[in-house]
Design a protein around this motif. Structure first.
Motif, PDB file in Angstrom:
ATOM      1  N   SER A 299      15.792  50.404  27.019  1.00 15.19           N
ATOM      2  CA  SER A 299      16.291  49.038  27.201  1.00 15.19           C
ATOM      3  C   SER A 299      16.669  48.790  28.657  1.00 15.19           C
ATOM      4  CB  SER A 299      17.496  48.794  26.291  1.00 15.19           C
ATOM      5  OG  SER A 299      18.027  47.501  26.481  1.00 15.19           O
ATOM      6  N   LEU A 300      17.259  49.809  29.293  1.00 15.24           N
ATOM      7  CA  LEU A 300      17.615  49.701  30.704  1.00 15.24           C
ATOM      8  C   LEU A 300      16.373  49.548  31.568  1.00 15.24           C
ATOM      9  CD1 LEU A 300      19.581  49.933  33.116  1.00 15.24           C
ATOM     10  CD2 LEU A 300      19.332  52.423  32.945  1.00 15.24           C
ATOM     11  N   VAL A 301      15.354  50.358  31.304  1.00 13.50           N
ATOM     12  CA  VAL A 301      14.111  50.284  32.085  1.00 13.50           C
ATOM     13  C   VAL A 301      13.455  48.923  31.930  1.00 13.50           C
ATOM     14  CG1 VAL A 301      11.794  51.233  32.372  1.00 13.50           C
ATOM     15  CG2 VAL A 301      13.711  52.768  31.946  1.00 13.50           C
ATOM     16  N   PHE A 302      13.312  48.462  30.701  1.00  9.62           N
ATOM     17  CA  PHE A 302      12.664  47.176  30.470  1.00  9.62           C
ATOM     18  C   PHE A 302      13.471  46.033  31.068  1.00  9.62           C
ATOM     19  CE2 PHE A 302      10.082  48.567  26.477  1.00  9.62           C
ATOM     20  CZ  PHE A 302       9.210  49.246  27.306  1.00  9.62           C
ATOM     21  N   GLY A 303      14.785  46.197  31.106  1.00 12.65           N
ATOM     22  CA  GLY A 303      15.618  45.172  31.719  1.00 12.65           C
ATOM     23  C   GLY A 303      15.295  44.971  33.188  1.00 12.65           C
ATOM     24  N   LEU A 304      14.805  46.017  33.850  1.00 16.59           N
ATOM     25  CA  LEU A 304      14.431  45.904  35.266  1.00 16.59           C
ATOM     26  C   LEU A 304      13.223  44.988  35.455  1.00 16.59           C
ATOM     27  CD1 LEU A 304      14.735  49.676  36.323  1.00 16.59           C
ATOM     28  CD2 LEU A 304      16.410  47.857  36.694  1.00 16.59           C
ATOM     29  N   GLY A 305      12.448  44.782  34.380  1.00 16.88           N
ATOM     30  CA  GLY A 305      11.233  43.985  34.493  1.00 16.88           C
ATOM     31  C   GLY A 305      11.446  42.492  34.334  1.00 16.88           C
ATOM     32  N   PHE A 306      12.597  42.099  33.809  1.00 16.44           N
ATOM     33  CA  PHE A 306      12.852  40.677  33.589  1.00 16.44           C
ATOM     34  C   PHE A 306      13.573  40.081  34.787  1.00 16.44           C
ATOM     35  CE2 PHE A 306      12.811  42.167  29.069  1.00 16.44           C
ATOM     36  CZ  PHE A 306      11.668  41.479  28.696  1.00 16.44           C
ATOM     37  N   LYS A 307      13.028  39.013  35.322  1.00 14.29           N
ATOM     38  CA  LYS A 307      13.658  38.365  36.457  1.00 14.29           C
ATOM     39  C   LYS A 307      13.138  36.946  36.582  1.00 14.29           C
ATOM     40  CE  LYS A 307      10.250  40.521  39.490  1.00 14.29           C
ATOM     41  NZ  LYS A 307      10.021  41.416  40.641  1.00 14.29           N
ATOM     42  N   THR A 308      13.913  36.130  37.256  1.00 12.05           N
ATOM     43  CA  THR A 308      13.516  34.764  37.574  1.00 12.05           C
ATOM     44  C   THR A 308      13.531  34.620  39.087  1.00 12.05           C
ATOM     45  OG1 THR A 308      14.487  33.918  35.532  1.00 12.05           O
ATOM     46  CG2 THR A 308      14.074  32.324  37.297  1.00 12.05           C
ATOM     47  N   GLY A 309      12.455  34.138  39.658  1.00 11.35           N
ATOM     48  CA  GLY A 309      12.435  34.016  41.108  1.00 11.35           C
ATOM     49  C   GLY A 309      11.118  33.504  41.631  1.00 11.35           C
ATOM     50  N   ARG A 310      11.054  33.329  42.950  1.00 17.27           N
ATOM     51  CA  ARG A 310       9.857  32.848  43.638  1.00 17.27           C
ATOM     52  C   ARG A 310       9.620  33.723  44.863  1.00 17.27           C
ATOM     53  NH1 ARG A 310       8.857  27.361  42.269  1.00 17.27           N
ATOM     54  NH2 ARG A 310       7.754  27.006  44.226  1.00 17.27           N
ATOM     55  N   ARG A 311       8.344  34.014  45.115  1.00 14.60           N
ATOM     56  CA  ARG A 311       7.945  34.709  46.326  1.00 14.60           C
ATOM     57  C   ARG A 311       6.773  33.975  46.948  1.00 14.60           C
ATOM     58  NH1 ARG A 311       6.121  40.473  44.873  1.00 14.60           N
ATOM     59  NH2 ARG A 311       5.627  40.460  47.099  1.00 14.60           N
ATOM     60  N   VAL A 312       6.714  33.954  48.274  1.00 14.24           N
ATOM     61  CA  VAL A 312       5.592  33.362  48.987  1.00 14.24           C
ATOM     62  C   VAL A 312       5.017  34.401  49.932  1.00 14.24           C
ATOM     63  CG1 VAL A 312       4.827  31.526  50.536  1.00 14.24           C
ATOM     64  CG2 VAL A 312       6.663  31.073  48.885  1.00 14.24           C
ATOM     65  N   ASN A 313       3.700  34.540  49.922  1.00 10.10           N
ATOM     66  CA  ASN A 313       3.069  35.490  50.834  1.00 10.10           C
ATOM     67  C   ASN A 313       1.564  35.214  50.849  1.00 10.10           C
ATOM     68  OD1 ASN A 313       2.681  37.656  52.608  1.00 10.10           O
ATOM     69  ND2 ASN A 313       4.108  38.978  51.481  1.00 10.10           N
ATOM     70  N   ARG A 314       0.876  35.938  51.752  1.00  8.11           N
ATOM     71  CA  ARG A 314      -0.577  35.897  51.801  1.00  8.11           C
ATOM     72  C   ARG A 314      -1.117  36.265  50.425  1.00  8.11           C
ATOM     73  NH1 ARG A 314      -2.875  39.820  56.243  1.00  8.11           N
ATOM     74  NH2 ARG A 314      -3.544  41.096  54.466  1.00  8.11           N
ATOM     75  N   SER A 315      -2.203  35.642  49.996  1.00  6.60           N
ATOM     76  CA  SER A 315      -2.670  35.793  48.620  1.00  6.60           C
ATOM     77  C   SER A 315      -2.854  37.251  48.203  1.00  6.60           C
ATOM     78  CB  SER A 315      -3.968  35.015  48.414  1.00  6.60           C
ATOM     79  OG  SER A 315      -4.988  35.446  49.311  1.00  6.60           O
TER      80      SER A 315
END
Length: 460
Positions: A299-315
């Protein structure tokens, strides 16, 4: 303390991304996952087409075998041989970039990571890319490697010309103007038609940036949103985390090329340190834990995979992702019309196996193409990838194949683990399978390039 140090070394040890050298392994080939092994009679870094012709002709005359290896990133034994294994690492040049026509010609050994940077310097980019950029150009197209664009076909579909050394030692050119009718076959050759020494890709675009938008959803919410995503989003992927009922959705939005990147130290901490190295340490602990402790750690490991956010970079910086955790993979391509049913059926098996299944399920979509042995030949596909870390995968993968894949006429990915399929199965799944076998017989009549992998797909 010694045990902790051993775990850290285990999790951080990685192979070279840009060179393949069996001298570092005592003459033994070991793939990236470290589960596939073979000991070729010889290993050669070829420097020229002439080197390859000489090796292939000698093998044909003596009844020996030859296989080419790129990064060794496939999860199966596609590169394995007890004959001569050759590497094109020294044939890794960009030969021509034609900005006006949107094409690039390269030697077969170039790694996509290097090619992507060269194209960016010229103001160009691929319209879609795979997650792992360390594959060689020749290796990548042998397996019809794809990205995550529902409106984009696999990378093999961008190939407009190849130069190949066949099993007779003949140098053959296949392009839109030479042997044109064979181009759909050579775009995904499984290492069975020859050694690919030059490749021309078309369809390049002016360099563009992406905004990656991430958010967690329930599985039901994700599947409800799926038709809209397929209709409106050129790039997206889903990750399902077994035991949680939740999905991480990643959307990739085209952004003005001059938009400054938001990536920095914080991104490295999140994407590499936390989601790769720390998750790796936790997964290693999970693989040894039992009962309630295992569930809590997972559960701890999978919790690391959930996030809300935005990133911008070269494709390419966002299409590519760090993949530093060694794991097993089994991937099948389903007709898009059956995507929801296939996803739910796969999830049901993973949940029934929980908490033994300790890695997320990846879901991507790819457009149809006309490449004979592509997973997406004449049909758009939903690619579902089941993964596992440091566990016995035979039961899990076999269940998925027998209870889900065969029910939906799913096609196995050529670079992943497949448990139960043989030549008769592939003949049913690929309409041009017989034509491809006939072409293989012509290009390699003495089976110089044959191995257990090609025999499972094409027969002897």
């Amino acid at each position: 303390m010694a045990a902790i140090l051993a775990v850290v070394v285990h999790c951080l040890r990685q192979p070279s991304d840009l060179r393949m050298d069996l001298r570092e392994r005592g003459g033994q080939f070991v793939n990236w996952e470290q589960r596939v092994h073979c000991r070729p009679a010889s290993f050669v870094h070829v420097r020229s087409v002439e080197d390859i012709v000489e090796i292939v002709k000698a093998a044909a005359e003596s009844g020996k075998k030859v296989r080419a290896v790129g990064a060794g990133h496939s999860w199966n034994d596609g590169a394995c041989t007890d004959g001569t294994m050759i590497s094109l690492d020294l044939m890794d040049k960009v030969l021509e970039i034609d900005k006006a026509r949107g094409t690039v010609t390269v030697q077969g050994g170039i790694r996509f990571l290097v090619l992507q940077d060269a194209l960016a310097e010229a103001g160009l980019s691929f319209p879609v890319l795979p997650s792992v950029p360390h594959q060689s150009a020749a290796g990548l197209i042998q397996t019809a490697t794809h990205g995550n664009g529902a409106k984009h076909p696999c990378l093999s579909s961008l190939v407009v010309a190849v130069t190949v050394v066949t099993g007779t030692g003949q140098i053959v050119r296949v392009s839109e103007s030479e042997n044109r009718e064979l181009l759909p076959a050579f775009r995904c050759a499984l290492g069975a038609l020859g050694i690919f020494v030059e490749i021309t890709f078309a369809g390049l675009e002016p360099l563009f940036a992406l905004t990656k938008v991430e958010r967690p959803l329930s599985l039901d919410e994700a599947l409800l949103a799926l038709p809209g995503l397929l209709d409106s989003q050129p790039y997206f992927k889903l990750w399902y985390f077994p035991g949680t009922g939740r999905v991480q959705l990643s959307e990739f939005l085209r952004t003005a090329g001059e938009t400054p990147t938001t990536d920095g130290v914080g991104t490295w901490i999140s994407e590499v340190l936390v989601q790769q190295h720390i998750a790796n340490l936790c997964l290693h602990a999970v693989s040894w834990a039992r009962g309630a402790l295992r569930k809590r750690l997972l559960s701890l490991v999978f919790g690391l995979g959930f996030k809300t956010g935005r990133r911008v970079n070269r494709s390419d910086k966002l299409f590519n992702i760090p993949v530093l955790i060694r794991h097993s993979e089994n991937e099948f391509c389903y007709p898009v019309a059956q995507a929801e049913a296939a996803i739910r059926a796969t999830v049901a098996i993973a949940e029934a196996q929980a908490p033994a299944v300790n890695f997320p399920i990846e879901i991507r979509f790819v457009a149809a193409d006309n490449t004979w042995m592509s997973n997406n030949f004449e049909r758009a596909g939903c690619h579902i990838t089941c993964m596992a870390y440091n566990m016995q995968t035979d039961e899990f993968f076999t269940l998925v194949e027998n209870e889900v894949c065969r029910s939906f006429d799913a096609r196995p990915h050529w670079g992943k683990t497949t448990m139960t399929y043989g030549p008769d199965d592939y003949a049913q799944l690929y309409p041009r399978h017989g034509d491809f076998v006939a072409l293989r017989n012509k290009c390699d009549p003495r089976r110089v390039f044959a191995n257990a992998y090609t025999e499972r797909i094409l027969g002897q």
